[in-house]
Design a protein around this motif. Structure first.
Motif, short mmCIF file in Angstrom:
data_model
loop_
_atom_site.label_atom_id
_atom_site.label_comp_id
_atom_site.label_asym_id
_atom_site.label_seq_id
_atom_site.Cartn_x
_atom_site.Cartn_y
_atom_site.Cartn_z
N ASP A 138 34.75 38.30 50.05
CA ASP A 138 34.19 37.06 49.49
C ASP A 138 35.03 35.86 49.95
OD1 ASP A 138 32.21 38.53 48.31
OD2 ASP A 138 32.72 37.99 46.24
N GLN A 145 36.28 32.54 48.26
CA GLN A 145 34.93 31.98 48.01
C GLN A 145 34.83 30.48 48.31
OE1 GLN A 145 33.54 34.83 44.63
NE2 GLN A 145 32.08 33.16 44.62
N PHE A 180 24.66 42.65 42.66
CA PHE A 180 25.87 42.14 43.33
C PHE A 180 26.89 43.25 43.59
CE2 PHE A 180 26.16 41.02 38.78
CZ PHE A 180 27.26 41.80 38.41
N ARG A 233 34.84 27.62 38.35
CA ARG A 233 35.16 27.92 39.76
C ARG A 233 35.66 26.64 40.44
NH1 ARG A 233 30.78 32.70 41.24
NH2 ARG A 233 31.66 34.12 39.72
N HIS A 245 36.51 41.13 43.63
CA HIS A 245 35.17 41.09 43.03
C HIS A 245 35.17 40.62 41.57
CE1 HIS A 245 30.93 41.69 43.15
NE2 HIS A 245 30.87 42.88 42.58
N ASP A 246 35.97 41.23 40.71
CA ASP A 246 36.05 40.77 39.32
C ASP A 246 37.17 39.73 39.25
OD1 ASP A 246 36.49 40.35 36.64
OD2 ASP A 246 36.00 42.41 36.10
N HIS A 247 36.77 38.48 39.17
CA HIS A 247 37.73 37.39 39.32
C HIS A 247 38.79 37.34 38.23
CE1 HIS A 247 34.25 35.22 41.62
NE2 HIS A 247 34.73 36.26 42.27
N SER A 271 34.26 43.24 33.77
CA SER A 271 32.83 42.92 33.66
C SER A 271 32.04 44.11 34.23
CB SER A 271 32.53 41.63 34.40
OG SER A 271 32.92 41.80 35.75
N ASN A 322 30.22 40.98 48.66
CA ASN A 322 28.80 40.59 48.53
C ASN A 322 28.51 39.22 49.13
OD1 ASN A 322 30.50 40.11 46.26
ND2 ASN A 322 28.79 39.37 45.05
N HIS A 323 29.46 38.27 49.00
CA HIS A 323 29.20 36.93 49.54
C HIS A 323 29.16 36.92 51.07
CE1 HIS A 323 29.15 34.36 45.88
NE2 HIS A 323 29.68 35.47 45.38
N TRP A 334 28.27 32.90 34.98
CA TRP A 334 28.93 33.66 33.90
C TRP A 334 29.75 32.74 33.00
CZ3 TRP A 334 26.71 38.20 34.33
CH2 TRP A 334 26.36 38.66 35.61
N1 LIG Z 1 28.19 41.02 32.94
C1 LIG Z 1 29.07 40.09 33.32
N2 LIG Z 1 29.63 39.25 32.43
C2 LIG Z 1 30.52 38.33 32.83
N3 LIG Z 1 30.90 38.15 34.07
C3 LIG Z 1 30.40 38.93 35.00
C4 LIG Z 1 29.45 39.95 34.68
N4 LIG Z 1 29.12 40.57 35.83
C5 LIG Z 1 29.82 39.97 36.81
N5 LIG Z 1 30.58 38.99 36.32
C6 LIG Z 1 31.48 38.15 37.07
O1 LIG Z 1 30.91 37.82 38.33
C7 LIG Z 1 31.95 37.68 39.28
C8 LIG Z 1 31.59 38.41 40.53
O2 LIG Z 1 30.52 37.78 41.00
P1 LIG Z 1 30.47 37.14 42.45
O3 LIG Z 1 30.63 38.22 43.44
O4 LIG Z 1 31.38 35.99 42.57
O5 LIG Z 1 28.99 36.64 42.49
P2 LIG Z 1 28.44 35.36 41.77
O6 LIG Z 1 29.00 34.22 42.54
O7 LIG Z 1 26.96 35.55 41.96
O8 LIG Z 1 28.88 35.39 40.35
C9 LIG Z 1 33.20 38.28 38.68
O9 LIG Z 1 34.15 37.32 38.39
C10 LIG Z 1 32.71 38.91 37.41
O10 LIG Z 1 33.68 38.81 36.41
#
Ligand SMILES: Nc1ncnc2c1ncn2[C@@H]1O[C@H](COP(=O)(O)OP(=O)(O)O)[C@@H](O)[C@H]1O
Length: 382
Positions: free
Chosen positions: A104, A58, A237, A73, A305-307, A278, A140-141, A69
């Motif tokens: 991403d 990213q 997303f 970052r 995706h889930d960091h 998440s 998604n990015h 969230w």
């Molecule tokens: N409901 C949620 N609560 C906390 N974190 C979330 C939730 N949904 C998604 N995330 C976090 O969003 C991140 C994925 O989003 P990402 O693809 O980077 O898009 P963005 O940059 O818009 O957040 C992940 O790290 C995930 O943990």
């Protein structure tokens, strides 16, 4: 057009007679295990080859800060972490045959700043010194920054690394790997191991360009909150895999079953509810799992995706590894891994926030448990 299973089988068949360097077993005769795993463990059988994994770089030229969230970052670090990962893969005695970049690669901020192309070029320039090819997955990015048409023509399209024989055969059958409207392909870097790159944004509500059928299916999926999870993962997303891609996946997996191959799948979005923390889960994860569960060959699914990462071994013995994101790795850490492909299982050697794991193929394999213990990995999540 869906590929006829019979044609696909013939094309895959020929891949086993491939003598290209990518499938040359003689290149890695008898490799040694990483020494730290020898402590108190039985051997995992022969080591066939290794590969790298990394997710959610990213990159953006912007100050570090909190995400929506409230997670930190580290934009200033992400490229440096990526550079460091490449340096470490290059320095390994056993060079990884390839790297799975799980999507991403640049942040959506680049689009708003008008720097999408420049940033992509910047981050991809890091791979020029890499001694191994990269297989790029789309997240998604990628779709926030680029159209699908652009991505198909970009360096992020690595379908050219797929089995050449398959491409030739698909072309002679009228359908080509290049004109599918999803981005997915497979390759076999070693006899009896097949990797499949899948497109978990085949269905999505981010990119406008898709057939009306797919668009409607995407909207329907997003609005259908009557599933077991009450639709908590039906977010913009996330995305899903369409019927055509699932049929293609089914054909490839049938071939792998028949040939006793072990299959490793790479996608951006996790597909098991217990493999993420998440809401990062493919919309039609249940359909995808049903397709995979109708075969015996899949041993592991790698996602990003889930960091914050995640891991789950499901009831079919499939390991779901969600890689921690580079972007949320503070200075002095990192988030990538090298996977040692053994006769008995996959050994994920984690760096930074990614922990070590031994992922046995066999459901009844107690070796996996003992190795988890001896390498300091808790088995509680499995
Ligand atoms: N409901 C949620 N609560 C906390 N974190 C979330 C939730 N949904 C998604 N995330 C976090 O969003 C991140 C994925 O989003 P990402 O693809 O980077 O898009 P963005 O940059 O818009 O957040 C992940 O790290 C995930 O943990």
């Amino acid at each position: 057009m869906p590929i006829a299973a019979a044609s696909l089988f013939r094309s895959l068949e020929s891949c086993h007679t491939d003598s290209s360097p990518a499938t040359n077993d003689a290149e890695v005769p008898r490799m040694e295990e990483p020494k730290k795993y020898l402590r108190g463990c039985s051997r995992h059988g022969q080591l066939y080859f290794t590969f790298g994994v990394i997710a959610d770089i990213q990159y953006a030229n912007k100050p570090d800060g909190l995400s929506g969230w409230k997670t930190m970052r580290y934009y200033s670090q992400s490229c440096l972490h990526f550079q460091d990962a490449i340096k470490q893969w290059n320095a390994k005695d056993i060079k990884p045959k390839f790297v799975l970049q799980l999507g991403d690669i640049i942040d959506s901020y680049n689009k708003r700043a008008g720097r999408s192309e420049e940033s992509l070029e910047m981050v991809l320039s890091m791979t020029k010194v890499a001694l191994m090819p990269f297989h790029h997955v789309w997240g998604n990015h990628e779709f926030y920054n680029f159209t699908r048409e652009y991505l198909m023509d970009s360096k992020l399209n690595t379908t050219w690394l797929q089995d050449k024989q398959q491409k030739e055969l698909e072309q002679s059958c009228g359908g080509t790997s290049d004109n599918k409207d999803y981005y997915a392909y497979h390759f076999c870097p070693h006899t009896k191991f097949r990797f499949i790159v899948v497109d978990t944004y085949d269905l999505n509500v981010i990119s406008g360009e898709m057939s009306i059928e797919k668009h409607l299916k995407s909207l329907n999926l997003m609005e259908s909150s009557q599933d077991k999870l009450n639709g908590f993962h039906l977010r913009e997303f996330n995305g899903g895999m369409g019927q055509e891609q699932l049929a293609w996946l089914n054909d490839v997996l049938s071939y792998s079953d028949q040939n006793g191959e072990k299959v490793i799948i790479a996608g951006h979005i996790p597909i098991h509810p217990k493999a993420m923390r998440s809401a990062c889960l493919a919309w039609n994860y249940d359909e995808i799992l049903r397709t995979i569960y109708s075969h015996q060959c899949v041993v592991c699914y790698f996602a990003g995706h889930d960091h914050s990462g995640g891991y789950h071994r499901d009831s079919h013995g499939i390991h779901h590894v969600t890689m921690e994101g580079v972007i949320e790795s503070p200075p002095g850490t990192n988030a990538f891994g090298t996977v040692f492909v053994y006769e008995d299982g996959l050994l994920l050697e984690g760096r930074g926030r990614v922990r070590d794991r031994f992922l046995p193929y066999d459901m009844g394999d107690t070796l996996g448990t003992s190795c988890l213990t001896c390498s300091g990995v808790s088995s509680k999540e499995g």
